[in-house]
Design a protein around this motif. Structure first.
Motif, PDB file in Angstrom:
ATOM      1  N   ILE A 160      10.320   2.037   0.506  1.00 47.95           N
ATOM      2  CA  ILE A 160       9.271   1.181   0.691  1.00 47.95           C
ATOM      3  C   ILE A 160       8.404   1.624   1.415  1.00 47.95           C
ATOM      4  O   ILE A 160       7.111   1.372   1.285  1.00 47.95           O
ATOM      5  CB  ILE A 160       9.549  -0.031   0.341  1.00 47.95           C
ATOM      6  CG1 ILE A 160      10.534  -0.719  -0.717  1.00 47.95           C
ATOM      7  CG2 ILE A 160       8.492  -1.021   0.523  1.00 47.95           C
ATOM      8  CD1 ILE A 160       9.818  -0.509  -2.110  1.00 47.95           C
ATOM      9  N   ARG A 161       8.867   1.916   2.469  1.00 50.73           N
ATOM     10  CA  ARG A 161       7.778   2.333   3.583  1.00 50.73           C
ATOM     11  C   ARG A 161       6.751   3.457   3.287  1.00 50.73           C
ATOM     12  O   ARG A 161       5.777   3.623   3.493  1.00 50.73           O
ATOM     13  CB  ARG A 161       8.547   2.780   5.127  1.00 50.73           C
ATOM     14  CG  ARG A 161       8.954   1.550   5.704  1.00 50.73           C
ATOM     15  CD  ARG A 161       9.184   1.659   7.194  1.00 50.73           C
ATOM     16  NE  ARG A 161      10.354   2.699   7.299  1.00 50.73           N
ATOM     17  CZ  ARG A 161      11.332   2.479   7.578  1.00 50.73           C
ATOM     18  NH1 ARG A 161      12.004   1.277   7.435  1.00 50.73           N
ATOM     19  NH2 ARG A 161      12.477   3.492   7.568  1.00 50.73           N
ATOM     20  N   ARG A 162       7.760   4.495   2.599  1.00 53.80           N
ATOM     21  CA  ARG A 162       6.792   5.734   2.132  1.00 53.80           C
ATOM     22  C   ARG A 162       5.786   5.308   0.958  1.00 53.80           C
ATOM     23  O   ARG A 162       4.996   5.962   0.883  1.00 53.80           O
ATOM     24  CB  ARG A 162       7.817   6.635   1.581  1.00 53.80           C
ATOM     25  CG  ARG A 162       8.713   7.343   2.632  1.00 53.80           C
ATOM     26  CD  ARG A 162       9.351   8.723   2.039  1.00 53.80           C
ATOM     27  NE  ARG A 162      10.545   8.305   0.984  1.00 53.80           N
ATOM     28  CZ  ARG A 162      11.783   7.959   1.239  1.00 53.80           C
ATOM     29  NH1 ARG A 162      12.179   8.288   2.442  1.00 53.80           N
ATOM     30  NH2 ARG A 162      12.493   7.959   0.289  1.00 53.80           N
ATOM     31  N   LEU A 163       6.395   4.289   0.234  1.00 55.13           N
ATOM     32  CA  LEU A 163       5.442   3.876  -0.933  1.00 55.13           C
ATOM     33  C   LEU A 163       4.016   3.076  -0.206  1.00 55.13           C
ATOM     34  O   LEU A 163       2.818   3.525  -0.786  1.00 55.13           O
ATOM     35  CB  LEU A 163       6.225   2.802  -1.971  1.00 55.13           C
ATOM     36  CG  LEU A 163       5.349   2.270  -3.173  1.00 55.13           C
ATOM     37  CD1 LEU A 163       4.701   3.491  -3.748  1.00 55.13           C
ATOM     38  CD2 LEU A 163       6.143   1.339  -3.746  1.00 55.13           C
ATOM     39  N   ARG A 164       4.232   2.304   0.871  1.00 55.15           N
ATOM     40  CA  ARG A 164       3.200   2.018   1.348  1.00 55.15           C
ATOM     41  C   ARG A 164       2.162   2.890   2.112  1.00 55.15           C
ATOM     42  O   ARG A 164       1.064   2.649   2.057  1.00 55.15           O
ATOM     43  CB  ARG A 164       3.655   0.731   2.250  1.00 55.15           C
ATOM     44  CG  ARG A 164       4.343  -0.510   1.565  1.00 55.15           C
ATOM     45  CD  ARG A 164       4.728  -1.449   2.719  1.00 55.15           C
ATOM     46  NE  ARG A 164       3.650  -2.164   3.054  1.00 55.15           N
ATOM     47  CZ  ARG A 164       3.774  -3.410   3.809  1.00 55.15           C
ATOM     48  NH1 ARG A 164       4.809  -3.722   4.183  1.00 55.15           N
ATOM     49  NH2 ARG A 164       2.695  -4.086   4.001  1.00 55.15           N
ATOM     50  N   GLY A 165       2.985   3.867   2.509  1.00 56.44           N
ATOM     51  CA  GLY A 165       1.907   4.974   3.075  1.00 56.44           C
ATOM     52  C   GLY A 165       1.218   5.736   1.819  1.00 56.44           C
ATOM     53  O   GLY A 165       0.180   6.050   2.250  1.00 56.44           O
ATOM     54  N   GLU A 166       1.834   5.628   0.787  1.00 58.00           N
ATOM     55  CA  GLU A 166       1.128   6.357  -0.226  1.00 58.00           C
ATOM     56  C   GLU A 166      -0.174   4.901  -0.756  1.00 58.00           C
ATOM     57  O   GLU A 166      -1.370   5.642  -1.071  1.00 58.00           O
ATOM     58  CB  GLU A 166       2.134   6.229  -1.738  1.00 58.00           C
ATOM     59  CG  GLU A 166       1.468   7.096  -2.643  1.00 58.00           C
ATOM     60  CD  GLU A 166       2.243   7.151  -4.011  1.00 58.00           C
ATOM     61  OE1 GLU A 166       1.736   7.260  -5.162  1.00 58.00           O
ATOM     62  OE2 GLU A 166       3.674   7.064  -3.742  1.00 58.00           O
ATOM     63  N   ILE A 167       0.042   3.811  -0.605  1.00 53.87           N
ATOM     64  CA  ILE A 167      -1.005   2.809  -0.893  1.00 53.87           C
ATOM     65  C   ILE A 167      -1.968   3.436   0.289  1.00 53.87           C
ATOM     66  O   ILE A 167      -3.475   3.252  -0.004  1.00 53.87           O
ATOM     67  CB  ILE A 167      -0.488   1.323  -0.599  1.00 53.87           C
ATOM     68  CG1 ILE A 167       0.754   1.033  -1.742  1.00 53.87           C
ATOM     69  CG2 ILE A 167      -1.340   0.477  -0.699  1.00 53.87           C
ATOM     70  CD1 ILE A 167       1.367  -0.161  -1.523  1.00 53.87           C
ATOM     71  N   LEU A 200      -2.875  -5.736  -1.330  1.00 50.40           N
ATOM     72  CA  LEU A 200      -2.546  -4.521  -1.898  1.00 50.40           C
ATOM     73  C   LEU A 200      -1.032  -3.747  -1.257  1.00 50.40           C
ATOM     74  O   LEU A 200      -0.523  -2.798  -1.867  1.00 50.40           O
ATOM     75  CB  LEU A 200      -3.306  -3.401  -2.017  1.00 50.40           C
ATOM     76  CG  LEU A 200      -4.770  -3.633  -2.729  1.00 50.40           C
ATOM     77  CD1 LEU A 200      -5.837  -2.456  -2.449  1.00 50.40           C
ATOM     78  CD2 LEU A 200      -4.267  -3.752  -4.253  1.00 50.40           C
ATOM     79  N   GLY A 201      -0.718  -4.523   0.069  1.00 48.17           N
ATOM     80  CA  GLY A 201       0.513  -3.740   0.640  1.00 48.17           C
ATOM     81  C   GLY A 201       0.164  -2.869   1.248  1.00 48.17           C
ATOM     82  O   GLY A 201       1.195  -1.764   1.666  1.00 48.17           O
ATOM     83  N   TYR A 202      -1.151  -2.787   1.898  1.00 42.08           N
ATOM     84  CA  TYR A 202      -1.376  -1.755   2.875  1.00 42.08           C
ATOM     85  C   TYR A 202      -0.157  -1.864   4.129  1.00 42.08           C
ATOM     86  O   TYR A 202       0.113  -2.908   4.581  1.00 42.08           O
ATOM     87  CB  TYR A 202      -3.027  -2.040   3.456  1.00 42.08           C
ATOM     88  CG  TYR A 202      -3.337  -0.937   4.289  1.00 42.08           C
ATOM     89  CD1 TYR A 202      -4.118   0.132   3.791  1.00 42.08           C
ATOM     90  CD2 TYR A 202      -3.023  -0.966   5.574  1.00 42.08           C
ATOM     91  CE1 TYR A 202      -4.776   1.073   4.720  1.00 42.08           C
ATOM     92  CE2 TYR A 202      -3.765   0.288   6.648  1.00 42.08           C
ATOM     93  CZ  TYR A 202      -4.242   1.129   6.052  1.00 42.08           C
ATOM     94  OH  TYR A 202      -4.968   2.095   6.613  1.00 42.08           O
TER      95      TYR A 202
END
Length: 318
Positions: A35-42, A84-86
């Motif tokens: 999820i941390r990687r996904l938030r980096g993608e955000i 947005l989950g930034y």
């Protein structure tokens, strides 16, 4: 039906949609490495880049000049990033948080306006500033100042209202939802969250207490984004964040939400509060497209929120 829609959303090009589904529907830990990687993608997403299109070299958004200008000013950009989950703790956003909270903590915003013994202030404004600072993990001292303001302005029966008319004697749903969410994200004043939640719950999220009639037909219509407005899905999202969806007074709103589900397993955006999409500064325009309005077609943002709410309420088993 639910499984197919979840799979569809997990293939979305929007990392924020995937983040909502993975954390709120599938129950993945918000702090897991994935999820941390996904938030980096955000953070690196085209949507975030578009929202920050007017960010200056110093990290602020000087144009439009009014930070609250709908829906393009710094206030709304910051609130949207938090929604947005930034990723939290990114110091690159600290100047923007400082810019917005400076505006919200100006002396003109701090004056008491009391009518019939109740503060008449737009809790949604300071509320969204607090929500952003808390969700993004930035400027904690400013977040505390905003939380203290909301505490001072909260009506004795819970909630907030900016209506100056003496006959306005009930809290406003629009001015109560965002402060409730903000204080839940802040985490330091649970009694205020409980009192705010009671305003929505006592009215079953959309009904008058005295007659059971619908307060406003607009409350029954699904939108995304809500901005400072209110609808039943927004109310349910807020109560989920406050840990109140197990209250039986949510049942009417949950039933209504389920009744709006489309054949493909999703939910539509039935109306919208942004008027246009683009980089122009026309009032009410959005920098990004949120999927438009179509009562017969699923909107991924509305659907992700609806699935998250029904999962939290125990009505879906993903």
């Amino acid at each position: 039906m639910t499984e197919r829609m979840v799979d569809r959303l997990l293939r979305s090009p929007e990392p924020s949609v995937r983040w909502k589904v993975r954390t709120r529907v599938l129950g993945e830990s918000p702090t897991s490495p994935r999820i941390r990687r996904l938030r980096g993608e955000i953070k690196r997403s085209p949507r975030v880049a578009a929202l920050l299109t007017r960010q200056a070299a110093d990290g602020t958004i000087p144009e439009p000049r009014i930070a609250y200008r709908k829906w393009q000013g710094a206030h709304w950009v910051l609130a949207t990033l938090a929604e947005l989950g930034y990723p939290a703790g990114d110091q690159a956003l600290a100047p923007l948080v400082t810019q917005v909270t400076d505006a919200l903590l100006r002396p003109a915003h701090l004056r008491d306006r009391i009518v019939e013994g109740r503060h008449r202030r737009c809790g949604s404004i300071q509320g969204y500033g607090l929500f952003a600072a808390a969700r993004l993990g930035l400027c904690p001292e400013r977040a505390r100042a905003l939380a203290d303001l909301l505490e001072r302005w909260q009506w004795p029966e819970g909630g907030w209202n900016c209506d100056p008319r003496p006959e306005a004697s009930s809290p406003s749903f629009m001015e109560t939802l965002i402060p409730m969410r903000a204080l839940a994200a802040f985490g330091g004043k649970p009694a205020l969250v409980d009192r705010a939640a009671a305003v929505l719950l006592d009215r079953r999220l959309f009904r008058r207490r005295c007659t059971g009639e619908v307060i406003r037909r607009e409350f029954l219509t699904l939108h995304y984004p809500l901005y400072w407005h209110y609808d039943v899905l927004g109310g349910l999202v807020g109560l989920a964040e406050a840990g109140k969806l197990d209250d039986p007074r949510c049942a009417d709103a949950l039933d209504l939400l389920e009744s709006k589900r489309l054949a493909d397993g999703g939910w539509p955006a039935e109306a919208r509060y942004y008027h246009s999409v683009g980089t122009g500064l026309t009032g009410g325009g959005s920098y990004v497209d949120w999927g438009g309005v179509d009562r017969k077609r699923s909107n991924p943002w509305v659907t992700a929120d609806a699935l998250g709410v029904l999962t939290a309420a125990g009505r879906l088993q993903p």
